[in-house]
Design an enzyme around this catalytic site. Sequence first.
Site, PDB file in Angstrom:
ATOM      1  N   LYS A   7      37.860  48.686  33.058  1.00 24.37           N
ATOM      2  CA  LYS A   7      37.569  47.581  32.380  1.00 24.37           C
ATOM      3  C   LYS A   7      36.581  47.081  32.049  1.00 24.37           C
ATOM      4  CE  LYS A   7      38.372  43.183  30.666  1.00 24.37           C
ATOM      5  NZ  LYS A   7      37.271  42.121  31.222  1.00 24.37           N
ATOM      6  N   GLY A  10      34.286  42.310  26.544  1.00 25.61           N
ATOM      7  CA  GLY A  10      34.360  42.121  24.967  1.00 25.61           C
ATOM      8  C   GLY A  10      32.848  41.820  24.815  1.00 25.61           C
ATOM      9  N   GLY A  45      36.495  38.710  24.313  1.00 29.38           N
ATOM     10  CA  GLY A  45      36.789  36.874  24.069  1.00 29.38           C
ATOM     11  C   GLY A  45      35.696  36.065  23.021  1.00 29.38           C
ATOM     12  N   ASP A 161      41.779  42.272  32.514  1.00 27.70           N
ATOM     13  CA  ASP A 161      41.950  42.796  33.988  1.00 27.70           C
ATOM     14  C   ASP A 161      43.653  43.204  34.047  1.00 27.70           C
ATOM     15  OD1 ASP A 161      39.718  42.208  33.097  1.00 27.70           O
ATOM     16  OD2 ASP A 161      39.179  40.142  34.805  1.00 27.70           O
ATOM     17  N   LYS A 216      40.039  37.864  38.073  1.00 31.71           N
ATOM     18  CA  LYS A 216      39.477  39.200  38.193  1.00 31.71           C
ATOM     19  C   LYS A 216      39.647  39.322  39.314  1.00 31.71           C
ATOM     20  CE  LYS A 216      35.964  39.997  35.726  1.00 31.71           C
ATOM     21  NZ  LYS A 216      36.454  40.835  34.850  1.00 31.71           N
TER      22      LYS A 216
END
Length: 257
Positions: A7, A10, A45, A161, A216
Site C-alpha cells: 500500500k 498518494g 488524499g 489501508d 493504519k
Amino acid sequence: MKTWVIKIGGAVLDTEYAASALFKELAKISINSSSNQFVLVHGGGSLVDRWLSDAGFATAKHQGLRISPKEQMPYIAGALAGCANKQLMAYAIKASLQPVGCCLYEAGLMAKQKLKALGQVGECVPHNKGILTALLELGHMPLVSSVGLGDDGQLYNVNADEAASAIASQLNGELIFMTDVEAVLDGNKQPLNQLNQAQIEALIEAGVIVGGMEVKVKTSLRAAQHLRRGVYISSWQKPQNLSALVDGAHVGTQITP
C-alpha cells in the site's frame, strides 16, 4: 511464488522522484527474482484535497477517515481511480513494468457503507476471486485504487489501508504499508521495531498513536491477526526497504498478531 501487497499513499505523487524511485526498485526486484509478484494499492488524499478545494467543497475527517458526502464522490473517484491511478501507471511503465489499473471491484471486493455519518465512506465486502491472480499470471502488476462499488450501484471511498488488507487476505499475500515515516514512533519520536496488540492499545490510549496512523496501525493489526503473520509499516522515502523486506530483513515496524 510469493505475492506482496504494497500500500502506498498518494503523498508519493507529491514528492519529486519518489514514485519513480519506488517503481525502479520494484523493477530491480522483479529482474533479480522471479519468485515474487506485486500488487500495489494506493490512496491519493492530497490530490483529493486539491480537487475538492478547486470545486469549492470543504473537507473534514473523522478518526483519520475522510467524510465523503455523495455529491463529492465524482471528484473523489476521479482523483483516485482516474488521475492518481494513471499517474502511477505512467511511472510503472517508465520503469519497464506492465501495470494494469483497476479499482476494488476488479480485485474481487464490493463495498458497503461503513457509517451513515461518514457519507460514502465504505468498507470492503468479499465478492469473488476477481482478476488479480489472472493479471499476475500474465506478468502484469495490478495498481488498485481504493474506490469501491456497492451492489446498490453507489461509489464508495474506502480507506486504502483497509483495502490493501482485504486484498492481502484475498490473495494470502504478504502485506507492507509504505507511509511517510520509516516506522511507528514512540512518545519520544523514536522508531518502534515491533508492536503487538497490547502495546498498540497502550500507545493509542496515551495519545502517542493518533489520526491516520491510528487507522493504519489498527488495520495492520487486524490484517496480521487474519493472515496469522506479521505485517510491516515502512517508508516509501526509502524504496530500498522493499528489497530488504523481500529478502527477509526486518526494517520499519512489524505489527504482530
